[in-house]
Structure formats: structure tokens, C-alpha cells
Design a protein around this motif. Structure first.
Motif, PDB file in Angstrom:
ATOM      1  N   GLY A 410       0.822  -1.202   0.000  1.00 54.30           N
ATOM      2  CA  GLY A 410       0.000   0.000   0.000  1.00 54.30           C
ATOM      3  C   GLY A 410       0.852   1.245   0.000  1.00 54.30           C
ATOM      4  N   VAL A 411       0.195   2.373  -0.195  1.00 50.41           N
ATOM      5  CA  VAL A 411       0.864   3.666  -0.165  1.00 50.41           C
ATOM      6  C   VAL A 411      -0.209   4.705   0.143  1.00 50.41           C
ATOM      7  CG1 VAL A 411       0.541   4.258  -2.613  1.00 50.41           C
ATOM      8  CG2 VAL A 411       2.555   5.109  -1.398  1.00 50.41           C
ATOM      9  N   GLY A 412       0.185   5.852   0.673  1.00 52.08           N
ATOM     10  CA  GLY A 412      -0.853   6.812   1.034  1.00 52.08           C
ATOM     11  C   GLY A 412      -0.360   8.212   1.270  1.00 52.08           C
ATOM     12  N   LEU A 413      -1.281   9.019   1.766  1.00 52.12           N
ATOM     13  CA  LEU A 413      -1.028  10.422   2.092  1.00 52.12           C
ATOM     14  C   LEU A 413      -1.178  10.574   3.598  1.00 52.12           C
ATOM     15  CD1 LEU A 413      -0.667  13.409   1.062  1.00 52.12           C
ATOM     16  CD2 LEU A 413      -3.155  13.551   1.134  1.00 52.12           C
ATOM     17  N   LEU A 414      -0.128  11.038   4.269  1.00 50.86           N
ATOM     18  CA  LEU A 414      -0.122  11.205   5.722  1.00 50.86           C
ATOM     19  C   LEU A 414      -0.311  12.674   6.066  1.00 50.86           C
ATOM     20  CD1 LEU A 414       0.497  10.071   8.631  1.00 50.86           C
ATOM     21  CD2 LEU A 414       2.867  10.726   8.191  1.00 50.86           C
ATOM     22  N   LEU A 415      -1.325  12.966   6.873  1.00 53.33           N
ATOM     23  CA  LEU A 415      -1.609  14.325   7.318  1.00 53.33           C
ATOM     24  C   LEU A 415      -1.342  14.421   8.815  1.00 53.33           C
ATOM     25  CD1 LEU A 415      -5.008  14.732   5.424  1.00 53.33           C
ATOM     26  CD2 LEU A 415      -2.729  15.388   4.631  1.00 53.33           C
ATOM     27  N   ASP A 416      -0.480  15.326   9.198  1.00 56.84           N
ATOM     28  CA  ASP A 416      -0.133  15.553  10.601  1.00 56.84           C
ATOM     29  C   ASP A 416      -0.934  16.749  11.095  1.00 56.84           C
ATOM     30  OD1 ASP A 416       0.964  16.020  13.074  1.00 56.84           O
ATOM     31  OD2 ASP A 416       3.053  16.072  12.381  1.00 56.84           O
TER      32      ASP A 416
END
Length: 504
Positions: A410-416
Motif C-alpha cells: 500500500g501507499v498513502g497520504l499522511l496528514l499531521d
């Protein structure tokens, strides 16, 4: 007719009228001319009587005329005769790569896409035994018709008296320099041949694109180095042919027209022509594409007006009858229920308590690949997913299959979010792909095992909303692709925009 005797207005072959002298070098003169038979602009090279390579130029031009790739400049005519020698080729209008990067490097993927098109065209030329040998940013043009053109294949090397013992490698390196220039705005070679600032050096070698410009994706940095700096990528096979460069860039999305403001009503003329131009780059505006005028005719009144009036009258009569019927029914019902008040309109449901929410903005964002090395993917694009602009996005690399080419899970977008917040709802715009699958994860740790999955979608395309049954507290929000949607014959995850709602 010698080149020195040729003046504007001269007509060659009773057809090509010379208009403007564009450039002179080494006994060859480049003109903008008009083909009076087909009423179109063309580029014409004329030659001094003592030009030393006239036969070679005409031979090369005739060979280039047989190339069929539309991204290569077309040669229309090549004639060698006492005093009447000339080469006629396509006149190309648009922006050169030099023009495009005068104010700074291009978007990395756009630069790669332009060079990918040039590499494929040049690979076609090499299959036919033709080479370029002297690629500069002025030879790569984004045309007024939103296509790529590569100028000078086969001809410019003879004009400049350039040869090579390994034409394939020479042209591969030329493509690498074009890619380097597009990614950094610098030229890894002689400044005088490009008009661009020279690439910085480190220990006797050119710095890699990522050392020069922040945000260059790792894979494009690697491809450039495999062409120009193979010693810096030991263990990886160098790219030594245009075909090899084209294959390395095959997964890059192809160029689309740049977004520009609507053109002013007055036409803007500019041109770039075929031929070697070693003078200082000329910067010009890209002409506006042709405007298509649609002529709207007023609706016809004759022939159908009487029928329309009859239909209208019939509809009025029917509406009156329905209104009378409804009135009678309502009156009868009122009489039959005299003691019971009749509510007007629809019943209003008993209000229920709603959870108050507020939109929260991420403190930072990054492309997320926790299972890979490095633990990031396209991080330079991440902020585009939270800038509120539908014209920008974060996207993953392009893969050959829905399951990431078997390379990862998988792969994704990380929002802090900067601090732990009670996430209630997240809306994601996945764009116009099709298929794929995605999950929304929330947690106080960036470890996927410690995150809670608050929503899933079996279609990672269009706009989707993930809602938690109860607010899920966490500092990190991850849009996680488990399968990739389609994208231009490949597979790629895309996030155009993310909106996060938390409880107050």
C-alpha cells in the motif's frame, strides 16, 4: 543564386517566398518563408556558394524527410543545384525549453514528460539510421498546438559539422541534459550552447538534480544520473541509448496543455523555426490556439407556431381541471373531518441532537510509504492535496498493476494535525481515475498497526466521505491506498483535496 545575393522577397522554385532572415552561421542562412502554393509558413535554409558541406546537408535532409514520427520536424524539400541549393522544412511555432525555464525549473513531471516524448521520437529516428548529436534546450519545443516537436534531427549536426563515434550514446546524453535542465533550470555542459546557467559542480562532477533543486522526485534524479552521472548510481545499468531513456520515462504522464489565462482579443505572433540557432535565445510568447467560432442561428418561427399554441392551450385547460378537482377533494375532506385540524405541508420531524463539528487544517502533509525505503512517496506534492485548489493534487508513482506491481502492500497520504484531535468525518476527492480501493486511518502513531481504520471504500475515484461512528482521536490521518485506480494506461493513487471535520 548565392546566399549572399538572396534578399527578402526572393522566390525559390517559383513557390517559396523568403520573408525574414532568422539566423546566419557558417555560410548557412535560415529564413522564414511562405509556401505560396499551400499558403503556409515554412523554414528555408540557403547556402553560400562556398559552403563546404552542401552535399552532406542535402543528403541528410532527404533522409530526414522519410522520418514519420509527428514529433520530429518534417522536411518538405531539399535541392542541390548550382546557385539554387536550399532545404525547406516545417516552421514550428511555440515555446522552446529555454523559454519555459527562464524563470525557473519546470514541474518535475512536466519536464520528464516533455523529454519522454523527445526520447521516443529520437528512438524512432535512430531506428531509421538518423541521429541529432547536438541537442540543446532550443531544439525541444512545446508547440502552439500543444504538442512536442524536436527540431533538427539529421540536419543540424551536418550544419554544425558535429560527428560522433557513438551516436546513440551522444543523443542519450543530450536527452539527459534536457531533463537536467527542465528539472533544475541549469545546463550540465557549455553555457554558450544553451544560454542557461551552468550546473554546479561537486568534486569534479555535476551535482545531481536533487542537490540543485528541492523537490525533484528520487526516480527522476536516478534516471538523470544513469544517463549523465552513472558513476553516482553504481549497481544500476547506465542509460546509453534514446530507446533506453524512453523506456525509463515510459511511466511518466504525458504532457497536457499548461493552464493559461484566456488570450486577449488581439492575436500574438511568435515563432520558432527548424534549424540550428547558436545565437542568444529569443524569448517569445506562445501564440494563442485557433479560436473556434460557433454560429448560432435564431430558432425558426414559421411552420410550427400554430401547433405550439394549440399544445399550450390544451395544457392550460388540463391544469385548470386538475386545480378544480383538488379544490373539491380538499373541501370534502375538511367537511368530513370538521373536528380534526388538518396540518398544512409535511410533518416536521422531532429535532435530534446533532454533533457540532469544525474543520481542522493539517499542520503538515507528506507522501507515505512506511513499508518501503525511503518511507515516503512523492512528498514534494503532498501539500497540493490540502491547498483547496482543484487544479493541484498529490499522487503516487505510476505502477504497472493495481497491486503496486507487487512491490508493496500500500501507499498513502499522511496528514499531521499537529496535535490529537477527535476526527469525525473526512472527505476525499480522489479525482477521475477508476477502480482501486482506499481506507482512512487515524491514530497518534505513524505506525499503521497502531492506527484505527475508520472507513473503507472499494472505489478510490471521485469524491468519497469517510465517517466515524464515534469521534476517533488521533494526531495523524492517513488516506491509505490498498489497490490503485487506473491512470493513463498505468495505475496511480491520486488525492486532489482532503477536508477533515473534528468534533468541537
Amino acid at each position: 543564386m548565392s546566399s549572399s545575393a538572396v534578399e527578402p522577397g526572393t522566390k525559390l522554385a517559383e513557390r517559396f517566398r523568403l520573408e525574414d532572415r532568422v539566423h546566419e552561421s557558417g555560410g548557412a542562412t535560415l529564413w522564414k518563408a511562405i509556401d505560396e502554393v499551400l499558403a503556409r509558413p515554412v523554414a528555408v535554409h540557403t547556402f553560400d556558394p562556398d559552403f563546404p558541406r552542401l552535399n552532406e546537408v542535402v543528403t541528410a535532409a532527404r533522409a530526414a524527410s522519410r522520418l514519420t514520427d509527428p514529433r520530429l520536424t518534417q522536411v518538405f524539400d531539399a535541392t542541390e543545384d548550382d546557385g539554387h541549393s536550399y532545404v525547406v522544412s516545417e516552421w514550428v511555432s511555440g515555446e522552446t525549453l529555454t523559454d519555459m525555464i527562464t524563470s525557473g525549473p519546470l514541474d518535475p513531471e512536466r519536464a520528464a514528460a516533455l523529454v519522454a516524448e523527445a526520447a521516443e521520437a529520437l528512438a524512432h529516428a535512430h531506428e531509421a539510421g538518423q541521429a541529432h548529436l547536438c541537442l540543446t534546450p532550443d531544439h525541444l519545443v512545446w508547440t502552439a498546438g500543444s504538442t512536442v516537436k524536436l527540431l533538427g534531427v539529421g540536419v543540424d549536426a551536418v550544419l554544425a559539422d558535429v560527428t560522433s563515434d557513438d551516436p546513440a550514446r551522444t543523443d542519450a546524453e543530450g536527452l539527459g541534459r534536457l531533463l537536467y535542465a527542465g528539472l533544475t533550470g541549469h545546463w550540465p555542459g557549455d553555457e554558450q550552447e544553451s544560454g542557461l546557467p551552468a550546473a554546479p559542480m561537486d568534486d569534479g562532477h555535476f551535482c545531481s538534480p536533487r542537490q540543485v533543486t528541492a523537490g525533484v522526485p528520487g526516480y527522476l534524479d536516478t534516471i538523470t544520473c544513469r544517463v549523465l552521472l552513472p558513476e553516482s548510481r553504481r549497481g544500476l545499468e547506465p542509460l546509453t541509448t534514446p530507446e533506453g531513456v524512453a523506456e525509463a520515462l515510459a511511466s511518466v504522464p504525458r504532457p497536457t496543455p499548461m493552464h493559461v489565462a484566456p488570450p486577449p482579443p488581439l492575436p500574438v505572433a511568435s515563432s520558432r523555426s527548424e534549424g540550428l540557432d547558436t545565437s542568444a535565445p529569443q524569448h517569445s510568447s506562445t501564440p494563442a490556439p485557433p479560436q473556434h467560432h460557433h454560429h448560432h442561428q435564431p430558432p425558426r418561427q414559421a411552420g410550427g407556431g400554430g401547433m405550439l399554441n394549440k399544445v399550450a392551450m390544451t395544457m392550460v385547460v388540463l391544469l385548470v381541471m386538475v386545480a378544480v378537482g383538488l379544490g373539491a377533494w380538499t373541501l370534502g375532506r375538511s367537511i368530513g373531518n370538521a373536528g380534526t385540524p388538518i396540518a398544512e405541508g409535511t410533518a416536521t420531524p422531532t429535532p435530534t441532537a446533532a454533533t457540532a463539528t469544525r474543520e481542522v487544517k493539517p499542520a503538515s502533509a507528506t507522501g507515505f510509504d512506511p513499508l518501503g525505503i525511503p518511507h515516503e512517496e512523492r512528498p514534494e506534492l503532498a501539500l497540493y492535496a490540502v491547498d483547496g485548489k482543484p487544479s493541484t493534487d498529490w499522487h503516487s508513482e505510476s505502477y504497472n498493476s493495481v497491486d503496486f506491481g507487487g512491490l508493496k502492500k500500500g501507499v498513502g497520504l499522511l496528514l499531521d494535525m499537529g496535535q490529537s484531535v477527535p476526527v469525525k468525518q473526512v472527505s476525499v476527492d480522489f479525482g477521475g481515475g477508476s477502480g482501486g480501493a482506499a481506507e482512512l486511518k487515524v491514530g497518534d502513531s505513524q505506525d499503521l498497526k497502531d492506527m484505527k481504520t475508520v472507513g473503507k471504500s472499494t472505489d478510490a475515484s471521485g469524491k468519497k466521505t469517510f465517517s466515524a461512528d464515534s469521534p476517533q482521536k488521533g494526531r495523524y490521518v492517513v488516506v491509505w491506498f490498498t489497490k490503485l485506480p487506473t491512470f493513463q494506461g498505468k495505475y496511480r493513487g491520486t488525492v486532489i483535496d482532503v477536508k477533515i471535520l473534528a468534533t468541537k
